[in-house]
Design an enzyme around this catalytic site. Structure first.
Site, PDB file in Angstrom:
ATOM      1  N   PHE A  27      47.387  37.037  47.175  1.00 23.98           N
ATOM      2  CA  PHE A  27      48.552  37.905  47.424  1.00 23.98           C
ATOM      3  C   PHE A  27      48.412  39.286  46.800  1.00 23.98           C
ATOM      4  CE2 PHE A  27      49.814  36.314  43.200  1.00 23.98           C
ATOM      5  CZ  PHE A  27      50.322  37.464  42.632  1.00 23.98           C
TER       6      PHE A  27
ATOM      7  N   LYS B 239      42.527  34.522  57.029  1.00 24.04           N
ATOM      8  CA  LYS B 239      43.835  33.964  56.669  1.00 24.04           C
ATOM      9  C   LYS B 239      44.311  34.638  55.392  1.00 24.04           C
ATOM     10  CE  LYS B 239      45.529  31.126  54.027  1.00 24.04           C
ATOM     11  NZ  LYS B 239      46.751  31.826  53.579  1.00 24.04           N
TER      12      LYS B 239
ATOM     13  N   CYS C 216      43.165  40.964  39.402  1.00 24.16           N
ATOM     14  CA  CYS C 216      42.118  40.101  38.849  1.00 24.16           C
ATOM     15  C   CYS C 216      41.316  40.863  37.804  1.00 24.16           C
ATOM     16  CB  CYS C 216      41.202  39.618  39.951  1.00 24.16           C
ATOM     17  SG  CYS C 216      40.361  40.972  40.753  1.00 24.16           S
TER      18      CYS C 216
HETATM   19  P1  NAD Z   1      45.916  31.314  45.224  1.00 27.47           P
HETATM   20  O1  NAD Z   1      44.682  30.632  44.806  1.00 27.47           O
HETATM   21  O2  NAD Z   1      47.216  30.639  44.986  1.00 27.47           O
HETATM   22  O3  NAD Z   1      45.863  31.637  46.808  1.00 27.47           O
HETATM   23  C1  NAD Z   1      44.764  32.251  47.399  1.00 27.47           C
HETATM   24  C2  NAD Z   1      44.663  31.797  48.852  1.00 27.47           C
HETATM   25  O4  NAD Z   1      44.463  30.384  48.890  1.00 27.47           O
HETATM   26  C3  NAD Z   1      45.916  32.076  49.672  1.00 27.47           C
HETATM   27  O5  NAD Z   1      45.525  32.512  50.948  1.00 27.47           O
HETATM   28  C4  NAD Z   1      46.621  30.724  49.716  1.00 27.47           C
HETATM   29  O6  NAD Z   1      47.340  30.531  50.916  1.00 27.47           O
HETATM   30  C5  NAD Z   1      45.490  29.738  49.625  1.00 27.47           C
HETATM   31  N1  NAD Z   1      45.846  28.523  48.883  1.00 27.47           N
HETATM   32  C6  NAD Z   1      46.735  28.409  47.857  1.00 27.47           C
HETATM   33  N2  NAD Z   1      46.772  27.146  47.391  1.00 27.47           N
HETATM   34  C7  NAD Z   1      45.877  26.438  48.129  1.00 27.47           C
HETATM   35  C8  NAD Z   1      45.450  25.088  48.113  1.00 27.47           C
HETATM   36  N3  NAD Z   1      45.948  24.198  47.248  1.00 27.47           N
HETATM   37  N4  NAD Z   1      44.521  24.697  49.014  1.00 27.47           N
HETATM   38  C9  NAD Z   1      43.993  25.578  49.890  1.00 27.47           C
HETATM   39  N5  NAD Z   1      44.367  26.880  49.946  1.00 27.47           N
HETATM   40  C10 NAD Z   1      45.292  27.305  49.070  1.00 27.47           C
HETATM   41  O7  NAD Z   1      45.898  32.768  44.555  1.00 27.47           O
HETATM   42  P2  NAD Z   1      47.045  33.870  44.570  1.00 27.47           P
HETATM   43  O8  NAD Z   1      48.149  33.403  43.693  1.00 27.47           O
HETATM   44  O9  NAD Z   1      47.355  34.278  45.960  1.00 27.47           O
HETATM   45  O10 NAD Z   1      46.273  35.113  43.901  1.00 27.47           O
HETATM   46  C11 NAD Z   1      46.163  35.284  42.516  1.00 27.47           C
HETATM   47  C12 NAD Z   1      44.864  34.722  41.977  1.00 27.47           C
HETATM   48  O11 NAD Z   1      43.760  35.333  42.638  1.00 27.47           O
HETATM   49  C13 NAD Z   1      44.666  35.024  40.500  1.00 27.47           C
HETATM   50  O12 NAD Z   1      44.132  33.880  39.896  1.00 27.47           O
HETATM   51  C14 NAD Z   1      43.665  36.176  40.496  1.00 27.47           C
HETATM   52  O13 NAD Z   1      42.890  36.271  39.328  1.00 27.47           O
HETATM   53  C15 NAD Z   1      42.826  35.795  41.667  1.00 27.47           C
HETATM   54  N6  NAD Z   1      42.091  36.955  42.184  1.00 27.47           N
HETATM   55  C16 NAD Z   1      40.760  37.019  41.915  1.00 27.47           C
HETATM   56  C17 NAD Z   1      40.025  38.111  42.348  1.00 27.47           C
HETATM   57  C18 NAD Z   1      38.568  38.206  42.041  1.00 27.47           C
HETATM   58  O14 NAD Z   1      37.942  39.138  42.504  1.00 27.47           O
HETATM   59  N7  NAD Z   1      37.982  37.285  41.302  1.00 27.47           N
HETATM   60  C19 NAD Z   1      40.652  39.136  43.077  1.00 27.47           C
HETATM   61  C20 NAD Z   1      42.019  39.024  43.347  1.00 27.47           C
HETATM   62  C21 NAD Z   1      42.724  37.921  42.892  1.00 27.47           C
END
Ligand code: NAD
Length: 503
Positions: free
Chosen positions: A156, A180, A288
């Site tokens: 997000f 997605k 992140c």
């Molecule tokens: P999230 O893991 O909750 O969601 C990411 C994606 O996965 C979304 O599209 C979501 O729909 C999907 N998703 C969520 N739960 C799932 C599940 N149980 N099974 C399958 N798919 C699922 O992450 P978020 O809350 O959207 O984003 C924040 C996180 O992303 C933080 O931990 C941040 O550090 C990380 N992030 C990392 C980077 C990087 O470059 N390493 C960059 C941006 C964000």
């Protein structure tokens, strides 16, 4: 006041070059975090939707992969112009659904656009290697060929930039793509798909599906998807990595972070504190690459904490679309409450709460998901607020006696996305960059930001997979190498049964 559900628009999917209604009866609500209002609904795609998107991508693949890279680059150049022309609108969409300030959103859109700039060089980037005379009259060379249908699953916190880390390069390499985006910020991806079509991208090359775990699982199980790029939290990244590996897919899964800034005794503390305030509280800490833990070495600690407190207390918090606002709300009510709970826990576990953001009220926006900047001092590595990624405007300070203790502390952390060191000593900075076990390092730069022409990605629990996103590692990820060895004999030789050495 929320609008009645029936008056809210339900977003489409983007499949085969146009808007398509989802076949699923499930949907979610998208909120404007600044007001707390539900602003639209997002369908939660099912496997029928995913099948349709993958079928469109598969159908588009043969013609697109045969399109000369130079022609693909020309479409990229037109796309670049469309994105630049709509820079402000993309930032507005990101800010509206995420909550970040408009200027911050505009910066992240720019970082994303830079990947499209990089992808415009695809004819050069796809060049292979050639070695003449590896044996008498024998040449050896390599080609990079696309994989087929690739997929991206994004978080997000960067509704425009993170998708742009993935699909422009994948598509420039000759693949077709199903994206997605996060269900919390679904609109910008649809707009980027429309702009790509306007730039001349053939239908089916880029598709957008919306949804939650059901859509993700359908992607991970789909036999026609050859590669998956994921960015999100560590537990989901690990799940994506393991499931893709089991299903024979190429995968890069970027996870969460706990980014430390090590502040050495000789650092310019005024400059350091200003840098840390931006890195900790920009985008309400939902980056992140946010600095969430400061490691203050020796006598740097007391004056640094005082400066951080004074500067953080002055930050202007409010709706992201108001010019003078420096920090917006958190993305959802649930996430704001989760971050608040961490502040409760930090107090309970004995950290010193220097600045408490829990009481913040933004007048006229009482239903928004706000939380003020929060600062903890005397945090220890055993505390939950150190061990967990909080992903909010909470900065914690740990104290160490010396440089060595600081390095050991950072290297013990299971996350290793980014880190920074603040010092005036070139020798210590050089030691730091060598000894630190983290994927991205800033030297007097708090956020080693993604540069499109370098790769981006962490180590350890911040990345599952071998290759980082974008840069030349992105090209490697979205292509497979073919090595060819050949000769043009004047006359047929006699058959040999030994291992050929071509001599
Ligand atoms: P999230 O893991 O909750 O969601 C990411 C994606 O996965 C979304 O599209 C979501 O729909 C999907 N998703 C969520 N739960 C799932 C599940 N149980 N099974 C399958 N798919 C699922 O992450 P978020 O809350 O959207 O984003 C924040 C996180 O992303 C933080 O931990 C941040 O550090 C990380 N992030 C990392 C980077 C990087 O470059 N390493 C960059 C941006 C964000």
């Amino acid at each position: 006041m929320n609008k009645p559900a029936e008056t809210l628009s339900l977003l489409p999917l983007w499949i085969g070059g146009g808007k398509v209604a989802s076949q699923s009866a499930r949907f979610g609500e998208v909120t404007n975090p600044a007001t707390g209002e539900v602003i639209r609904r997002v369908p939660f795609a099912n496997s029928t939707d995913i099948d349709a998107a993958v079928a469109a991508a598969k159908q588009a693949f043969p013609a697109w992969s045969e399109t000369p890279p130079l022609k693909r680059a020309r479409i990229m150049m037109r796309y670049l112009q469309h994105l630049e022309k709509n820079h402000e609108q993309l930032a507005r969409l990101a800010s509206e659904e995420h909550g970040k300030t408009l200027s911050d959103a505009a910066g992240s859109v720019q970082r994303g656009i830079e990947v499209v700039e990089f992808a415009c060089g695809i004819p050069h980037l796809l060049k292979g290697e050639h070695a003449e005379n590896v044996g008498a009259g024998v040449d050896c060379y390599s080609l990079r060929q696309p994989l087929g249908v690739c997929a991206g699953i994004t978080p997000f916190n960067f509704p425009v930039m993170v998708p742009l880390w993935m699909f422009p390069l994948a598509i420039a390499c000759g693949n077709t793509f199903v994206l997605k985006p996060s269900e919390k910020v679904p609109s910008a991806s649809l707009f980027m798909a429309e702009l790509f079509k306007e730039a001349g991208l053939p239908d089916g090359v880029f598709n957008v599906v919306q949804g939650d775990k059901e859509a993700v699982d359908a992607i991970l199980q789909h036999p026609e998807i050859k590669a998956v790029s994921f960015v999100g939290s560590t537990p989901v990244a690990k799940y994506i990595y393991e499931t893709c590996a089991k299903n024979g897919k190429r995968v890069q899964a970027l996870g969460g972070a706990k980014n430390h800034a090590v502040v050495l005794q000789d650092a310019d503390l005024e400059f350091t504190a200003d840098s840390l305030i931006g890195a900790a509280y920009g985008s309400a800490g939902e980056r992140c690459m946010a600095i969430s833990a400061v490691v203050a070495v020796g006598e740097a600690a007391d004056p640094l904490v005082a400066k951080l407190r004074d500067k953080a207390a002055k930050l202007k918090v409010g709706p992201g679309n108001i010019k003078e606002v420096e920090m917006g709300p958190l993305v959802t009510r649930a996430h704001r409450d989760r971050v608040k709970n961490y502040i409760d826990l930090g107090e309970k576990e004995g950290a010193k709460l220097v600045l408490d953001g829990r009481g913040l009220k933004v007048s006229g926006h009482e239903n928004g998901f706000y939380l003020g900047p929060t600062l903890f001092d005397h945090v220890t590595p055993q505390m939950t607020i150190y061990r967990d990624e909080i992903f909010g405007p909470v900065l914690i300070v740990l104290r160490t006696r010396d440089y060595d203790e600081a390095i050991q502390l950072v290297n013990r952390n299971p996350h290793a996305n980014g880190t920074a060191v603040f010092t005036r000593s070139g020798a210590l900075a050089r030691r730091f960059q060598h000894e630190i076990e983290v994927g991205m390092v800033g030297i007097n730069v708090p956020i080693p930001v993604p540069m499109a022409f370098f790769s981006f990605g962490g180590w350890k629990n911040s990345l599952f997979g071998d290759l980082h996103v974008h840069g030349t590692e992105g090209i490697q990820f979205y292509t497979r190498t073919k090595v060819i060895i050949g000769r043009w004999p004047e006359q047929m030789e006699k058959a040999k049964l030994d291992m050929p050495t071509h001599e």
